[in-house]
Scaffold this motif. Structure first.
Motif, mmCIF file in Angstrom:
data_model
loop_
_atom_site.group_PDB
_atom_site.id
_atom_site.type_symbol
_atom_site.label_atom_id
_atom_site.label_comp_id
_atom_site.label_asym_id
_atom_site.label_seq_id
_atom_site.Cartn_x
_atom_site.Cartn_y
_atom_site.Cartn_z
ATOM 1 N N ALA A 106 -1.477 -1.916 3.327
ATOM 2 C CA ALA A 106 -2.216 -1.455 4.500
ATOM 3 C C ALA A 106 -3.018 -0.207 4.159
ATOM 4 O O ALA A 106 -2.794 0.443 3.138
ATOM 5 C CB ALA A 106 -1.262 -1.176 5.660
ATOM 6 N N PHE A 147 0.901 0.973 9.308
ATOM 7 C CA PHE A 147 0.629 -0.454 9.085
ATOM 8 C C PHE A 147 0.025 -1.114 10.326
ATOM 9 O O PHE A 147 0.503 -2.121 10.833
ATOM 10 C CB PHE A 147 1.894 -1.168 8.609
ATOM 11 C CG PHE A 147 2.091 -1.037 7.114
ATOM 12 C CD1 PHE A 147 1.955 -2.118 6.269
ATOM 13 C CD2 PHE A 147 2.386 0.207 6.557
ATOM 14 C CE1 PHE A 147 2.095 -1.976 4.901
ATOM 15 C CE2 PHE A 147 2.541 0.355 5.183
ATOM 16 C CZ PHE A 147 2.383 -0.742 4.350
ATOM 17 N N THR A 148 -1.079 -0.486 10.782
ATOM 18 C CA THR A 148 -1.838 -1.041 11.899
ATOM 19 C C THR A 148 -3.264 -1.398 11.476
ATOM 20 O O THR A 148 -3.976 -2.071 12.214
ATOM 21 C CB THR A 148 -1.912 -0.036 13.074
ATOM 22 O OG1 THR A 148 -2.575 1.159 12.629
ATOM 23 C CG2 THR A 148 -0.521 0.321 13.578
ATOM 24 N N THR A 175 8.455 2.246 2.230
ATOM 25 C CA THR A 175 6.997 2.333 2.143
ATOM 26 C C THR A 175 6.605 3.384 1.117
ATOM 27 O O THR A 175 7.067 4.523 1.177
ATOM 28 C CB THR A 175 6.383 2.704 3.507
ATOM 29 O OG1 THR A 175 6.798 1.741 4.487
ATOM 30 C CG2 THR A 175 4.866 2.734 3.430
ATOM 31 N N GLN A 210 3.879 -6.013 1.927
ATOM 32 C CA GLN A 210 2.608 -5.864 2.629
ATOM 33 C C GLN A 210 1.821 -4.659 2.121
ATOM 34 O O GLN A 210 2.409 -3.686 1.632
ATOM 35 C CB GLN A 210 2.831 -5.717 4.138
ATOM 36 C CG GLN A 210 3.399 -6.951 4.813
ATOM 37 C CD GLN A 210 3.505 -6.797 6.320
ATOM 38 O OE1 GLN A 210 3.717 -5.694 6.828
ATOM 39 N NE2 GLN A 210 3.356 -7.906 7.046
ATOM 40 N N ALA A 224 -5.755 -0.871 -1.344
ATOM 41 C CA ALA A 224 -4.874 -0.314 -0.324
ATOM 42 C C ALA A 224 -4.293 1.015 -0.796
ATOM 43 O O ALA A 224 -4.298 1.319 -1.992
ATOM 44 C CB ALA A 224 -3.749 -1.290 0.011
ATOM 45 N N ARG A 240 4.412 -1.617 1.462
ATOM 46 C CA ARG A 240 5.691 -1.700 2.191
ATOM 47 C C ARG A 240 6.450 -2.934 1.742
ATOM 48 O O ARG A 240 5.894 -4.023 1.619
ATOM 49 C CB ARG A 240 5.438 -1.745 3.699
ATOM 50 C CG ARG A 240 6.703 -1.882 4.544
ATOM 51 C CD ARG A 240 6.391 -1.675 6.021
ATOM 52 N NE ARG A 240 6.103 -0.265 6.289
ATOM 53 C CZ ARG A 240 5.753 0.220 7.486
ATOM 54 N NH1 ARG A 240 5.629 -0.620 8.530
ATOM 55 N NH2 ARG A 240 5.522 1.516 7.657
ATOM 56 N N ASN A 286 -5.785 -3.085 8.629
ATOM 57 C CA ASN A 286 -6.027 -3.923 7.449
ATOM 58 C C ASN A 286 -4.724 -4.301 6.735
ATOM 59 O O ASN A 286 -4.590 -4.157 5.519
ATOM 60 C CB ASN A 286 -6.966 -3.211 6.467
ATOM 61 C CG ASN A 286 -7.583 -4.161 5.458
ATOM 62 O OD1 ASN A 286 -7.644 -5.378 5.655
ATOM 63 N ND2 ASN A 286 -8.034 -3.608 4.344
ATOM 64 N N VAL A 287 -3.774 -4.809 7.482
ATOM 65 C CA VAL A 287 -2.472 -5.203 6.918
ATOM 66 C C VAL A 287 -2.592 -6.568 6.241
ATOM 67 O O VAL A 287 -3.108 -7.517 6.840
ATOM 68 C CB VAL A 287 -1.380 -5.254 8.011
ATOM 69 C CG1 VAL A 287 -0.047 -5.680 7.410
ATOM 70 C CG2 VAL A 287 -1.260 -3.901 8.689
ATOM 71 N N ARG A 288 -2.134 -6.639 5.009
ATOM 72 C CA ARG A 288 -2.156 -7.895 4.253
ATOM 73 C C ARG A 288 -0.789 -8.175 3.657
ATOM 74 O O ARG A 288 -0.158 -7.274 3.112
ATOM 75 C CB ARG A 288 -3.189 -7.816 3.122
ATOM 76 C CG ARG A 288 -4.635 -7.836 3.585
ATOM 77 C CD ARG A 288 -5.496 -6.911 2.767
ATOM 78 N NE ARG A 288 -5.201 -5.512 3.066
ATOM 79 C CZ ARG A 288 -5.553 -4.489 2.280
ATOM 80 N NH1 ARG A 288 -6.191 -4.714 1.148
ATOM 81 N NH2 ARG A 288 -5.265 -3.241 2.626
ATOM 82 N N THR A 289 -0.342 -9.405 3.777
ATOM 83 C CA THR A 289 0.939 -9.810 3.205
ATOM 84 C C THR A 289 0.684 -10.489 1.865
ATOM 85 O O THR A 289 -0.042 -11.485 1.802
ATOM 86 C CB THR A 289 1.690 -10.771 4.141
ATOM 87 O OG1 THR A 289 1.937 -10.114 5.393
ATOM 88 C CG2 THR A 289 3.020 -11.198 3.533
#
Length: 228
Positions: free
Chosen positions: A155, A160-161, A123, A153, A202, A206, A163-166
């Motif tokens: 965030a 990473f809790t 990260t 990802q 962001a 990660r 607004n997590v986006r892949t």
């Protein structure tokens, strides 16, 4: 006379509306950011071509030519350079975690970090939020390899809790438990893997991986994050 004045009034309103629309159109054009190719400095290529005997599902075919330039707003730069990195493996087998953002992308000994087997992630803390347009990762390009379950990802928080986006996922069977991916496997080269982050905002980036087609270990040479 009244009809004529009404007609002039209608024409006047129409002219005013057209003037406003024209002004808004010019303003919209001026407000668009200028797109330019991002400047990516590539390391020396360590092998030529791509092996044809790899039996791997959904494997990208080589382009056979240099990757096309990636366009992003003017002023975008590598905002990950020199930034802090943490990993699930805090005692790497080879190298130091800091190598991942030190700017060196060579594939020789001393330029990469080797993490333990199975699923691992690193990260990068960008220290503040950026609009992220592209992420580049070099796992190991000294030889042709394919890394599995590559997931990237973004965030708003380090855990990473929020607004997590892949933005990339080639875990085709959800074996890493982060969702089934639709992206293709690819062979590592000196160009690195470029991932379009589409300007997502962001602070944390990660990257996951789960071994490769040569062994169960995970490697990173460099991660670059192009943002503004």
């Amino acid at each position: 006379m009244i009809k004529r004045n009404q007609m002039y009034s209608v024409f006047g309103i129409a002219a005013m509306v057209l003037s406003i629309m024209f002004t808004q159109s010019i303003f919209a054009q001026d407000s668009k950011e200028k797109l330019v190719p991002i400047n990516i400095e590539l390391p020396k290529a360590m092998f030529v071509g791509t092996p044809t005997n790899m039996s791997i599902e959904k494997l990208e075919k080589p382009l056979g030519k240099p990757r096309p330039p990636f366009l992003a707003p003017e002023g975008v730069k590598n905002v990950a350079l020199g930034k802090s990195v943490v990993s699930t493996d805090d005692m790497p087998i080879i190298g130091e975690i800091e190598l991942i953002t030190d700017g060196d992308k060579d594939a020789d000994e001393g330029y990469f970090v080797e993490l333990g087997p199975f699923i691992q992630h690193v990260t990068v803390d960008l220290e503040k939020e950026y609009n992220i347009y592209a992420i580049l990762v070099w796992h190991f390009h000294k030889q042709a390899r394919v890394y599995f379950d590559v997931i990237v990802q973004l965030a708003d928080d380090a855990d990473f809790t929020k607004n997590v986006r892949t933005v990339f996922n080639n875990d085709l069977d959800n074996s890493s438990g982060l969702g089934k991916g639709e992206d293709w496997h690819y062979v590592e080269t000196a160009e690195g893997k470029l991932i379009d982050a589409k300007g997502e905002k962001a602070r944390y980036v990660r990257l996951y991986s789960k071994g490769n087609n040569s062994n169960d270990l995970n490697h990173y040479i460099e991660v670059e994050v192009y943002g503004k």
